[in-house]
Write a protein that holds these residues in place. Structure first.
Motif, mmCIF file in Angstrom:
data_model
loop_
_atom_site.group_PDB
_atom_site.id
_atom_site.type_symbol
_atom_site.label_atom_id
_atom_site.label_comp_id
_atom_site.label_asym_id
_atom_site.label_seq_id
_atom_site.Cartn_x
_atom_site.Cartn_y
_atom_site.Cartn_z
ATOM 1 N N GLN A 288 0.828 -1.206 0.000
ATOM 2 C CA GLN A 288 0.000 0.000 0.000
ATOM 3 C C GLN A 288 0.856 1.246 0.000
ATOM 4 N N GLY A 289 1.953 1.204 0.753
ATOM 5 C CA GLY A 289 2.825 2.360 0.862
ATOM 6 C C GLY A 289 2.322 3.344 1.896
ATOM 7 N N PRO A 290 3.234 4.135 2.458
ATOM 8 C CA PRO A 290 2.856 5.070 3.523
ATOM 9 C C PRO A 290 2.088 6.268 2.980
ATOM 10 N N PRO A 291 1.311 6.924 3.865
ATOM 11 C CA PRO A 291 1.082 6.575 5.272
ATOM 12 C C PRO A 291 0.035 5.471 5.419
ATOM 13 N N VAL A 292 0.153 4.726 6.509
ATOM 14 C CA VAL A 292 -0.764 3.631 6.804
ATOM 15 C C VAL A 292 -1.215 3.774 8.254
ATOM 16 N N ASP A 293 -2.486 3.492 8.484
ATOM 17 C CA ASP A 293 -2.998 3.475 9.857
ATOM 18 C C ASP A 293 -2.621 2.129 10.473
ATOM 19 N N LEU A 294 -1.698 2.142 11.415
ATOM 20 C CA LEU A 294 -1.209 0.912 12.030
ATOM 21 C C LEU A 294 -2.314 0.160 12.759
ATOM 22 N N VAL A 295 -3.295 0.874 13.297
ATOM 23 C CA VAL A 295 -4.387 0.222 14.017
ATOM 24 C C VAL A 295 -5.201 -0.651 13.062
ATOM 25 N N GLU A 296 -5.657 -0.069 11.966
ATOM 26 C CA GLU A 296 -6.512 -0.786 11.027
ATOM 27 C C GLU A 296 -5.743 -1.813 10.211
ATOM 28 N N ALA A 297 -4.500 -1.499 9.873
ATOM 29 C CA ALA A 297 -3.751 -2.360 8.965
ATOM 30 C C ALA A 297 -3.047 -3.511 9.658
ATOM 31 N N PHE A 298 -2.767 -3.370 10.961
ATOM 32 C CA PHE A 298 -1.950 -4.395 11.618
ATOM 33 C C PHE A 298 -2.435 -4.753 13.018
ATOM 34 N N ALA A 299 -2.575 -3.756 13.884
ATOM 35 C CA ALA A 299 -2.833 -4.037 15.305
ATOM 36 C C ALA A 299 -4.158 -4.736 15.548
ATOM 37 N N LEU A 300 -5.189 -4.376 14.806
ATOM 38 C CA LEU A 300 -6.497 -5.010 14.985
ATOM 39 C C LEU A 300 -6.604 -6.354 14.265
ATOM 40 N N PRO A 301 -6.245 -6.440 12.987
ATOM 41 C CA PRO A 301 -6.455 -7.724 12.296
ATOM 42 C C PRO A 301 -5.599 -8.876 12.810
ATOM 43 N N LEU A 302 -4.419 -8.596 13.388
ATOM 44 C CA LEU A 302 -3.592 -9.699 13.886
ATOM 45 C C LEU A 302 -4.298 -10.482 15.002
ATOM 46 N N PRO A 303 -4.671 -9.870 16.128
ATOM 47 C CA PRO A 303 -5.328 -10.664 17.171
ATOM 48 C C PRO A 303 -6.735 -11.107 16.806
ATOM 49 N N VAL A 304 -7.441 -10.333 15.972
ATOM 50 C CA VAL A 304 -8.787 -10.752 15.555
ATOM 51 C C VAL A 304 -8.708 -12.045 14.752
ATOM 52 N N THR A 305 -7.762 -12.116 13.811
ATOM 53 C CA THR A 305 -7.616 -13.325 13.004
ATOM 54 C C THR A 305 -7.266 -14.518 13.878
ATOM 55 N N VAL A 306 -6.349 -14.323 14.812
ATOM 56 C CA VAL A 306 -5.916 -15.425 15.675
ATOM 57 C C VAL A 306 -7.067 -15.945 16.530
ATOM 58 N N ILE A 307 -7.797 -15.038 17.195
ATOM 59 C CA ILE A 307 -8.859 -15.501 18.097
ATOM 60 C C ILE A 307 -10.026 -16.085 17.306
ATOM 61 N N CYS A 308 -10.299 -15.549 16.114
ATOM 62 C CA CYS A 308 -11.373 -16.112 15.292
ATOM 63 C C CYS A 308 -11.030 -17.541 14.885
ATOM 64 N N GLU A 309 -9.785 -17.783 14.484
ATOM 65 C CA GLU A 309 -9.392 -19.129 14.078
ATOM 66 C C GLU A 309 -9.401 -20.075 15.272
ATOM 67 N N LEU A 310 -8.976 -19.598 16.427
ATOM 68 C CA LEU A 310 -8.928 -20.436 17.613
ATOM 69 C C LEU A 310 -10.331 -20.821 18.076
ATOM 70 N N LEU A 311 -11.237 -19.846 18.082
ATOM 71 C CA LEU A 311 -12.599 -20.098 18.546
ATOM 72 C C LEU A 311 -13.468 -20.771 17.494
ATOM 73 N N GLY A 312 -13.225 -20.446 16.219
ATOM 74 C CA GLY A 312 -14.093 -20.914 15.156
ATOM 75 C C GLY A 312 -15.173 -19.901 14.826
ATOM 76 N N VAL A 313 -14.809 -18.618 14.890
ATOM 77 C CA VAL A 313 -15.734 -17.518 14.622
ATOM 78 C C VAL A 313 -15.384 -16.910 13.262
ATOM 79 N N PRO A 314 -16.366 -16.623 12.408
ATOM 80 C CA PRO A 314 -16.067 -16.078 11.078
ATOM 81 C C PRO A 314 -15.358 -14.720 11.145
ATOM 82 N N TYR A 315 -14.201 -14.640 10.505
ATOM 83 C CA TYR A 315 -13.451 -13.382 10.466
ATOM 84 C C TYR A 315 -14.239 -12.297 9.742
ATOM 85 N N ALA A 316 -15.116 -12.690 8.843
ATOM 86 C CA ALA A 316 -15.899 -11.715 8.076
ATOM 87 C C ALA A 316 -16.789 -10.858 8.967
#
Length: 400
Positions: A131-159
């Motif tokens: 994408q190239g800078p500037p990037v919102d670190l919250v939306e691009a990295f900080a939120l999707p990382l733990p959301v993806t992990v917990i969704c896969e662990l629990l079995g909850v749709p990431y969508a």
């Protein structure tokens, strides 16, 4: 609480100011380690700030979390906590539920998940670079990382992640949302999770929700409501605090000259840096989840009488000079670090090992891929959350 006791002071001491810990915590820890307080809602109570006192309140069976359900607990929001779930239980009920899910968060299982965490983090970093800078670190990295992990662990749709975000804000709101909005979100997530439980009952999968269903149905160790509320708690707690801490970590490092560069040059320091950042950063905007004394208990600042509520400040305890050398300083290589950033006692964070691994992986990935990371806007222009139980950035535009 007796009217003849000390006069209560208003608490929280003020609005959370970024990641700055109000100096009145240090003053209370030094002069009034058992401080009588009045929060915006509920009964008067006590605030404890010394490390050993905090550990006592959180771990001593003479203090009850469950008693809050039958009391007008001190709190910062108009609606009380839903204390029918695991956060509102005492042993042995709490122990029974915790054992059912603790196997999903053992050190061994988390380490098996680490390669998948690294794969997710690398993919997000690659998307940032494309994408190239500037990037919102919250939306691009900080939120999707733990959301993806917990969704896969629990079995909850990431969508459904945008719905989780809205519901999580309701769970953590103090003044950001109205009581009606909070109640509506509670009802929505309960209905949603009940539907997922029914789906896994009909179509089992290799995930934690299926495990909860099997424990309830086949082994008769978990009621339907307990099952749903456990899943909700794991989903919300499993991503929100980590999603807040990743940008909090980055902010803390970038606002200390040379800290980011030092870690980028010496990634072996990342594990100790994560522990130190957990100690140093006051994640909570104020104290919450009071414990009630079941009998008179003496703490270093006086006696808590039976039936009185106590809230603890983890942040103040983590800066106690009786425990930590140079407690106000960020010491990335701190060798002895018995912080209680993940809590203590029976309610010690169930997902602490998972969060620790996500924070290590996330920080290591950002340091490796963006060694010259910096804010894309002046630091005073960064947008912070308000009216929430936790501190964090709403957005963090970065460049490199």
């Amino acid at each position: 609480m007796s009217d003849t006791g000390p006069k209560a002071c208003p608490y929280p001491f003020g609005e959370a100011d970024r990641l700055r810990l109000d100096p009145r915590y240090a003053e209370a820890r030094s002069r009034q380690p058992l401080l009588r307080i009045r929060m915006p809602y509920g009964d008067e109570g006590w605030l404890v700030t010394r490390y050993e006192d905090v550990r006592t309140v959180l771990a001593d069976p003479r203090f009850s979390r469950a008693l809050a359900a039958r009391s007008d607990e001190p709190r910062t929001r108009p609606v009380g906590s839903d204390d029918s779930g695991i956060l509102g239980m005492d042993p042995p009920d709490h122990t029974r539920l915790r054992r059912l899910v603790s196997r999903a968060f053992t050190v061994r299982r988390v380490e098996r998940l680490r390669p998948r965490m690294a794969e997710i983090a690398e993919g997000l970093a690659e998307e940032m670079l494309e994408q190239g800078p500037p990037v919102d670190l919250v939306e691009a990295f900080a939120l999707p990382l733990p959301v993806t992990v917990i969704c896969e662990l629990l079995g909850v749709p990431y969508a459904d992640r945008e719905r989780f975000r809205r519901w999580s804000e309701a769970f953590l709101s103090t003044t950001a949302l109205s009581a009606e909005e909070i109640d509506r979100s509670f009802a929505e997530i309960y209905t949603y999770m009940h539907g997922l439980v029914e789906l896994r009952r009909a179509h089992p999968a290799d995930d934690l929700i299926t495990g909860l269903v099997e424990a309830g149905d086949a082994q008769d160790r978990l009621g339907e409501e307990e099952m749903v509320k456990l899943a909700i708690g794991l989903l919300v707690a499993g991503h929100e605090t980590t999603a807040s801490q990743i940008p909090n970590f980055v902010y803390t490092l970038l606002t200390r000259p040379g800290a980011w560069e030092r870690l980028a040059d010496d990634p072996g320091l990342v594990p100790s840096a994560v522990e130190e950042l957990m100690r140093h950063i006051p994640l909570g905007a104020s104290s919450a989840f009071p414990r009630y004394a079941l009998e008179d208990v003496e703490l270093s600042g006086g006696v808590v009488r039976a039936g009185q509520p106590v809230v603890v400040s983890l942040a103040a305890a983590n800066r106690d000079p009786e425990i930590f050398d140079d407690p106000e300083e960020l010491v990335l290589e701190r060798a002895s670090n018995p912080h209680i950033g993940f809590g203590h006692g029976p309610h010690h964070c169930l997902g602490a090992q998972l969060a620790r691994a996500e924070l290590q992986v996330g920080l290591r990935t950002l340091l490796a891929r963006f060694p010259d990371l910096r804010f894309a806007v002046p630091e005073p222009e960064l947008s912070w959350k308000s009216g929430m139980l936790v501190r964090g950035l709403r957005a963090m535009p970065v460049t490199w």
